[in-house]
Write an enzyme that holds these catalytic residues in place. Sequence first.
Site, PDB file in Angstrom:
ATOM      1  N   HIS A  80       0.847  -1.190   0.000  1.00  0.00           N
ATOM      2  CA  HIS A  80       0.000   0.000   0.000  1.00  0.00           C
ATOM      3  C   HIS A  80       0.879   1.236   0.000  1.00  0.00           C
ATOM      4  O   HIS A  80       1.828   1.341   0.778  1.00  0.00           O
ATOM      5  CB  HIS A  80      -0.922   0.035   1.219  1.00  0.00           C
ATOM      6  CG  HIS A  80      -1.747   1.287   1.284  1.00  0.00           C
ATOM      7  ND1 HIS A  80      -2.908   1.442   0.548  1.00  0.00           N
ATOM      8  CD2 HIS A  80      -1.560   2.461   1.939  1.00  0.00           C
ATOM      9  CE1 HIS A  80      -3.398   2.651   0.767  1.00  0.00           C
ATOM     10  NE2 HIS A  80      -2.604   3.287   1.607  1.00  0.00           N
ATOM     11  N   ASP A 159     -15.508   2.268   7.614  1.00  0.00           N
ATOM     12  CA  ASP A 159     -14.443   3.169   7.164  1.00  0.00           C
ATOM     13  C   ASP A 159     -14.932   4.065   6.037  1.00  0.00           C
ATOM     14  O   ASP A 159     -14.578   5.247   5.987  1.00  0.00           O
ATOM     15  CB  ASP A 159     -13.222   2.359   6.691  1.00  0.00           C
ATOM     16  CG  ASP A 159     -12.188   3.274   6.046  1.00  0.00           C
ATOM     17  OD1 ASP A 159     -11.656   4.141   6.754  1.00  0.00           O
ATOM     18  OD2 ASP A 159     -11.957   3.140   4.829  1.00  0.00           O
ATOM     19  N   ARG A 166     -14.610  12.587   7.539  1.00  0.00           N
ATOM     20  CA  ARG A 166     -13.332  13.266   7.824  1.00  0.00           C
ATOM     21  C   ARG A 166     -13.023  14.296   6.750  1.00  0.00           C
ATOM     22  O   ARG A 166     -12.477  15.362   7.041  1.00  0.00           O
ATOM     23  CB  ARG A 166     -12.201  12.243   7.898  1.00  0.00           C
ATOM     24  CG  ARG A 166     -12.212  11.407   9.167  1.00  0.00           C
ATOM     25  CD  ARG A 166     -11.350  10.159   9.002  1.00  0.00           C
ATOM     26  NE  ARG A 166     -10.030  10.499   8.507  1.00  0.00           N
ATOM     27  CZ  ARG A 166      -9.305   9.699   7.708  1.00  0.00           C
ATOM     28  NH1 ARG A 166      -9.791   8.544   7.308  1.00  0.00           N
ATOM     29  NH2 ARG A 166      -8.110  10.065   7.320  1.00  0.00           N
ATOM     30  N   SER A 181      -8.015   3.599   9.058  1.00  0.00           N
ATOM     31  CA  SER A 181      -8.698   3.571   7.765  1.00  0.00           C
ATOM     32  C   SER A 181      -7.956   2.667   6.783  1.00  0.00           C
ATOM     33  O   SER A 181      -8.542   1.767   6.159  1.00  0.00           O
ATOM     34  CB  SER A 181      -8.798   4.990   7.202  1.00  0.00           C
ATOM     35  OG  SER A 181      -9.307   4.983   5.885  1.00  0.00           O
ATOM     36  N   LYS A 185      -8.945  -1.865   5.934  1.00  0.00           N
ATOM     37  CA  LYS A 185      -9.194  -2.444   4.601  1.00  0.00           C
ATOM     38  C   LYS A 185      -8.138  -3.501   4.264  1.00  0.00           C
ATOM     39  O   LYS A 185      -8.465  -4.543   3.692  1.00  0.00           O
ATOM     40  CB  LYS A 185      -9.220  -1.341   3.547  1.00  0.00           C
ATOM     41  CG  LYS A 185     -10.398  -0.375   3.696  1.00  0.00           C
ATOM     42  CD  LYS A 185     -10.544   0.544   2.505  1.00  0.00           C
ATOM     43  CE  LYS A 185      -9.471   1.609   2.421  1.00  0.00           C
ATOM     44  NZ  LYS A 185      -9.648   2.691   3.415  1.00  0.00           N
TER      45      LYS A 185
END
Length: 423
Positions: A80, A159, A166, A181, A185
């Site tokens: 990620h 989320d 947010r 967050s 996932k």
Amino acid sequence: MIDLLRAKRDRGSLSTPQIDWMIDAYTRGYVGDEQMAAMAMAILLNGMTRSEVRDLTLAMIASGETMNFDGLGKTTVDKHSTGGVGDKITLPLMPLVASFGVAVPQLSGRGLGHTGGTLDKLESIRGWRADLTNDEMMAQLRDVGGVICAAGAGLAPADKKLYALRDITGTVEAIPLIASSIMSKKIAEGTKALVLDVKFGSGAFMQDIARSRELAQAMVDLGNDAGVRTSALLTDMERPLGLTIGNANEVRESLEVLAGGGPADVVELTLALASEMLALAGQPDADVAGALTSGRAMDTWRRFIVAQGGDPDAALPVAQESHTVYAASSGVLLEQLALPFGIAAWRLGAGRARATDQVVHAAGIDLHLKAGDAVTEGQPLFTLFADDASRFERALDALDGAYAVGPAASFVPRGPLVAERLA
């Protein structure tokens, strides 16, 4: 909920049952947006303990579906990135790592603002599709070894609600909320190992390296606490990555890397992340550079594109209009700030202001030089691409002061591209 708000307002800690109840009640609609907005602000101002962040992450995972790849018979590893300008690394990285016999399930997203989205880039390829069923994903991981596709709506729905909240309440920067967050996932996705590419610098989500380090460590702790082997690389995003910013042109550059060429910085980061991913997957001595130069990674790329309906030999989209900026003097390219170039590409049509906007796949920027390169007066510095020439003026406005040519003695080199490793 009022009791929980008062506790966090007064710098108290929330228990596991309190956090579980809050996230479940918010997902069901019992707790309203106005109360969760107040909680998000209290978290931004007062922080959370490591155990609170873990409980928040696990509660968001429990709000929806989880995936399991145990039946594959392969080790799974994912990557990620926190996003940047010209960050096309997922494109060459996934097939490179998958070519070593591990499974790489990359659930990716679309771009918003100046940071590009992996799915937008791949949709430049004729026929390629981002939406796969779980059965299609599993079959492709068995047959090809890697997949890049859209995450299903069932993963961590809490989320999704909190993320949107947010964005409109000035609480995006809260590290506990960012970490939970991302990791809710990734953990729900079911991967056994995860490498995080956490950016710092002008084009990064968090520009300060200390804040990026804090976020990286929080996410590494969350992953390891949840039983996912997790590490992070802190990488420099002060300047654009590679020589292309956009969608189709970033696919073109990724193909150059898979063919054994491409810009040195893109190759360096691809190899660094591939080595880290394969080390976590039990192959610490993998010859990742050899897999690029031999064409093995390219073979996996072509199979991946075909498996998702794309034509790997199709011509990529070409913009109808272009505008090149030339050097007004000779010297050295002293600076090339990532954020203004990302905003310029966005204004050309390569990005979106709202989630419902369409991107122009051919829009973007090709850089002809990198910071530190010698420049001759009249030499091309960069070229803008758009389908509408009226977009050039605003893009050029964004680039005012973003680059400079001057004497070589004035050039200040950056530190290493990969600044630190955290585990």
